[in-house]
Scaffold this motif. Sequence first.
Motif, PDB file in Angstrom:
ATOM      1  N   TRP A 266      10.865  74.591 -35.201  1.00 11.10           N
ATOM      2  CA  TRP A 266      12.265  74.767 -34.817  1.00 11.10           C
ATOM      3  C   TRP A 266      13.153  74.485 -36.060  1.00 11.10           C
ATOM      4  O   TRP A 266      14.221  75.140 -35.980  1.00 11.10           O
ATOM      5  CB  TRP A 266      12.583  73.675 -33.705  1.00 11.10           C
ATOM      6  CG  TRP A 266      12.169  74.144 -32.299  1.00 11.10           C
ATOM      7  CD1 TRP A 266      11.283  73.491 -31.534  1.00 11.10           C
ATOM      8  CD2 TRP A 266      12.567  75.224 -31.521  1.00 11.10           C
ATOM      9  NE1 TRP A 266      11.108  74.266 -30.275  1.00 11.10           N
ATOM     10  CE2 TRP A 266      12.111  75.310 -30.411  1.00 11.10           C
ATOM     11  CE3 TRP A 266      13.821  76.197 -31.890  1.00 11.10           C
ATOM     12  CZ2 TRP A 266      12.164  76.296 -29.458  1.00 11.10           C
ATOM     13  CZ3 TRP A 266      14.052  77.257 -30.890  1.00 11.10           C
ATOM     14  CH2 TRP A 266      13.195  77.356 -29.553  1.00 11.10           C
TER      15      TRP A 266
ATOM     16  N   ARG B 295      12.495  75.820 -39.024  1.00 14.12           N
ATOM     17  CA  ARG B 295      12.452  77.178 -39.358  1.00 14.12           C
ATOM     18  C   ARG B 295      13.133  78.115 -38.706  1.00 14.12           C
ATOM     19  O   ARG B 295      13.907  78.839 -39.051  1.00 14.12           O
ATOM     20  CB  ARG B 295      10.943  77.633 -39.716  1.00 14.12           C
ATOM     21  CG  ARG B 295      10.858  79.025 -40.266  1.00 14.12           C
ATOM     22  CD  ARG B 295      11.141  79.114 -41.629  1.00 14.12           C
ATOM     23  NE  ARG B 295      10.488  78.082 -42.563  1.00 14.12           N
ATOM     24  CZ  ARG B 295      11.262  77.696 -43.624  1.00 14.12           C
ATOM     25  NH1 ARG B 295      12.188  78.255 -44.084  1.00 14.12           N
ATOM     26  NH2 ARG B 295      10.623  76.614 -44.519  1.00 14.12           N
TER      27      ARG B 295
ATOM     28  N   GLN C   7      15.634  77.439 -36.854  1.00 10.36           N
ATOM     29  CA  GLN C   7      17.187  77.175 -37.230  1.00 10.36           C
ATOM     30  C   GLN C   7      17.800  77.849 -38.493  1.00 10.36           C
ATOM     31  O   GLN C   7      18.736  78.394 -38.266  1.00 10.36           O
ATOM     32  CB  GLN C   7      17.142  75.579 -37.323  1.00 10.36           C
ATOM     33  CG  GLN C   7      18.817  75.029 -37.301  1.00 10.36           C
ATOM     34  CD  GLN C   7      19.492  75.063 -36.019  1.00 10.36           C
ATOM     35  OE1 GLN C   7      18.858  74.791 -34.749  1.00 10.36           O
ATOM     36  NE2 GLN C   7      20.826  75.314 -35.815  1.00 10.36           N
ATOM     37  N   THR C   8      16.865  77.667 -39.538  1.00  8.33           N
ATOM     38  CA  THR C   8      17.242  78.231 -40.628  1.00  8.33           C
ATOM     39  C   THR C   8      17.120  79.661 -40.709  1.00  8.33           C
ATOM     40  O   THR C   8      18.336  80.224 -41.307  1.00  8.33           O
ATOM     41  CB  THR C   8      16.276  77.592 -41.936  1.00  8.33           C
ATOM     42  OG1 THR C   8      16.441  76.230 -41.872  1.00  8.33           O
ATOM     43  CG2 THR C   8      16.426  78.310 -43.164  1.00  8.33           C
ATOM     44  N   GLU C   9      16.391  80.215 -40.249  1.00  7.76           N
ATOM     45  CA  GLU C   9      15.986  81.686 -40.227  1.00  7.76           C
ATOM     46  C   GLU C   9      16.841  82.550 -39.286  1.00  7.76           C
ATOM     47  O   GLU C   9      17.134  83.820 -39.647  1.00  7.76           O
ATOM     48  CB  GLU C   9      14.604  82.092 -39.976  1.00  7.76           C
ATOM     49  CG  GLU C   9      13.578  81.761 -41.339  1.00  7.76           C
ATOM     50  CD  GLU C   9      12.388  81.913 -41.227  1.00  7.76           C
ATOM     51  OE1 GLU C   9      11.769  82.309 -40.164  1.00  7.76           O
ATOM     52  OE2 GLU C   9      11.484  81.804 -42.128  1.00  7.76           O
TER      53      GLU C   9
ATOM     54  N   LEU D 139      18.974  80.894 -36.111  1.00  8.86           N
ATOM     55  CA  LEU D 139      19.973  80.244 -35.263  1.00  8.86           C
ATOM     56  C   LEU D 139      21.350  80.093 -36.249  1.00  8.86           C
ATOM     57  O   LEU D 139      22.481  80.190 -35.900  1.00  8.86           O
ATOM     58  CB  LEU D 139      19.742  79.073 -34.619  1.00  8.86           C
ATOM     59  CG  LEU D 139      18.734  79.246 -33.557  1.00  8.86           C
ATOM     60  CD1 LEU D 139      18.162  77.973 -33.060  1.00  8.86           C
ATOM     61  CD2 LEU D 139      19.105  80.446 -32.599  1.00  8.86           C
ATOM     62  N   ASN D 140      21.232  79.677 -37.369  1.00 14.64           N
ATOM     63  CA  ASN D 140      22.369  79.347 -38.278  1.00 14.64           C
ATOM     64  C   ASN D 140      22.876  80.584 -38.947  1.00 14.64           C
ATOM     65  O   ASN D 140      23.933  80.785 -39.284  1.00 14.64           O
ATOM     66  CB  ASN D 140      21.892  78.436 -39.502  1.00 14.64           C
ATOM     67  CG  ASN D 140      21.437  77.326 -39.005  1.00 14.64           C
ATOM     68  OD1 ASN D 140      21.878  76.471 -38.130  1.00 14.64           O
ATOM     69  ND2 ASN D 140      20.946  76.568 -40.066  1.00 14.64           N
ATOM     70  N   ARG D 141      22.015  81.735 -38.818  1.00 17.63           N
ATOM     71  CA  ARG D 141      22.812  83.037 -39.092  1.00 17.63           C
ATOM     72  C   ARG D 141      23.331  83.858 -38.135  1.00 17.63           C
ATOM     73  O   ARG D 141      24.032  84.866 -38.430  1.00 17.63           O
ATOM     74  CB  ARG D 141      21.720  83.991 -39.639  1.00 17.63           C
ATOM     75  CG  ARG D 141      21.182  83.306 -40.991  1.00 17.63           C
ATOM     76  CD  ARG D 141      19.952  84.002 -41.380  1.00 17.63           C
ATOM     77  NE  ARG D 141      19.265  83.381 -42.637  1.00 17.63           N
ATOM     78  CZ  ARG D 141      18.450  84.073 -43.475  1.00 17.63           C
ATOM     79  NH1 ARG D 141      18.234  85.146 -43.376  1.00 17.63           N
ATOM     80  NH2 ARG D 141      17.935  83.345 -44.566  1.00 17.63           N
ATOM     81  N   ARG D 142      23.274  83.650 -36.856  1.00 20.31           N
ATOM     82  CA  ARG D 142      24.016  84.357 -35.742  1.00 20.31           C
ATOM     83  C   ARG D 142      24.533  83.321 -34.846  1.00 20.31           C
ATOM     84  O   ARG D 142      24.234  82.201 -34.588  1.00 20.31           O
ATOM     85  CB  ARG D 142      22.935  85.129 -34.977  1.00 20.31           C
ATOM     86  CG  ARG D 142      22.263  86.138 -35.843  1.00 20.31           C
ATOM     87  CD  ARG D 142      21.400  87.034 -34.962  1.00 20.31           C
ATOM     88  NE  ARG D 142      20.279  87.745 -35.671  1.00 20.31           N
ATOM     89  CZ  ARG D 142      19.326  88.363 -35.433  1.00 20.31           C
ATOM     90  NH1 ARG D 142      18.661  87.964 -34.223  1.00 20.31           N
ATOM     91  NH2 ARG D 142      18.577  89.300 -36.299  1.00 20.31           N
ATOM     92  N   ARG D 143      25.719  83.892 -34.280  1.00 22.20           N
ATOM     93  CA  ARG D 143      26.378  83.024 -33.244  1.00 22.20           C
ATOM     94  C   ARG D 143      26.497  83.704 -32.057  1.00 22.20           C
ATOM     95  O   ARG D 143      27.160  84.771 -31.819  1.00 22.20           O
ATOM     96  CB  ARG D 143      27.863  82.660 -33.856  1.00 22.20           C
ATOM     97  CG  ARG D 143      27.803  81.849 -34.900  1.00 22.20           C
ATOM     98  CD  ARG D 143      27.305  80.439 -34.500  1.00 22.20           C
ATOM     99  NE  ARG D 143      27.391  79.626 -35.636  1.00 22.20           N
ATOM    100  CZ  ARG D 143      26.656  78.585 -36.088  1.00 22.20           C
ATOM    101  NH1 ARG D 143      25.471  78.713 -35.197  1.00 22.20           N
ATOM    102  NH2 ARG D 143      26.632  78.017 -37.094  1.00 22.20           N
TER     103      ARG D 143
ATOM    104  N   ARG E 249      22.340  83.768 -26.681  1.00 21.35           N
ATOM    105  CA  ARG E 249      21.417  82.834 -27.506  1.00 21.35           C
ATOM    106  C   ARG E 249      20.068  83.006 -26.875  1.00 21.35           C
ATOM    107  O   ARG E 249      19.050  82.856 -27.776  1.00 21.35           O
ATOM    108  CB  ARG E 249      22.294  81.425 -27.256  1.00 21.35           C
ATOM    109  CG  ARG E 249      21.732  80.562 -28.466  1.00 21.35           C
ATOM    110  CD  ARG E 249      21.697  81.204 -29.677  1.00 21.35           C
ATOM    111  NE  ARG E 249      22.197  80.053 -30.675  1.00 21.35           N
ATOM    112  CZ  ARG E 249      22.805  80.293 -31.824  1.00 21.35           C
ATOM    113  NH1 ARG E 249      22.515  81.506 -32.463  1.00 21.35           N
ATOM    114  NH2 ARG E 249      23.535  79.459 -32.511  1.00 21.35           N
TER     115      ARG E 249
ATOM    116  N   GLU F  61      18.533  86.051 -28.520  1.00 23.91           N
ATOM    117  CA  GLU F  61      18.277  85.911 -29.737  1.00 23.91           C
ATOM    118  C   GLU F  61      17.127  85.124 -29.959  1.00 23.91           C
ATOM    119  O   GLU F  61      16.096  85.377 -30.981  1.00 23.91           O
ATOM    120  CB  GLU F  61      19.319  85.433 -30.382  1.00 23.91           C
ATOM    121  CG  GLU F  61      20.525  86.130 -30.582  1.00 23.91           C
ATOM    122  CD  GLU F  61      21.747  85.413 -31.157  1.00 23.91           C
ATOM    123  OE1 GLU F  61      21.839  84.123 -31.491  1.00 23.91           O
ATOM    124  OE2 GLU F  61      23.043  86.025 -31.073  1.00 23.91           O
TER     125      GLU F  61
END
Length: 122
Positions: A63, A65, A67-69, A71-75, A82, A85
């Motif tokens: 999770w 990874r 988040q980094t790859e 979830l933090n890049r798309r909204r 979500r 995604e």
Amino acid sequence: MVNSALGMAIDARRPPEGTTVHSDHGSQFTVWTFRQRIRKSGLAGSLGTIGDAFDNAVVESFWARMQTELLNRRRGRTRVDRATEIFDGIEVFYHRIRRHSSIGMQSPINFEKLQQQLTTAA
């Protein structure tokens, strides 16, 4: 949602008896229906008692990874956006494209196919 995901994984992958299902102590993973599905499928849950430091290290790493790859890049605008995604991130990217150092810089799907070929050849 987690019960559906577990069912999809079991149906699609047909894991051998004793395969570990990694999760954490979140309420969605500790409910009776989720634990029962694991048991009825002959699988093993990874949860130990609260405070065990290593029982969910694999899923926590996953999770982090994710988040980094992803979830933090798309909204995503909605929960459905979500969820889509996350599904695409796991099923398309993480399993089929992303290379993992722990399995010789291969994708999990390629690694699994190679293991099946080696088992069949043996």
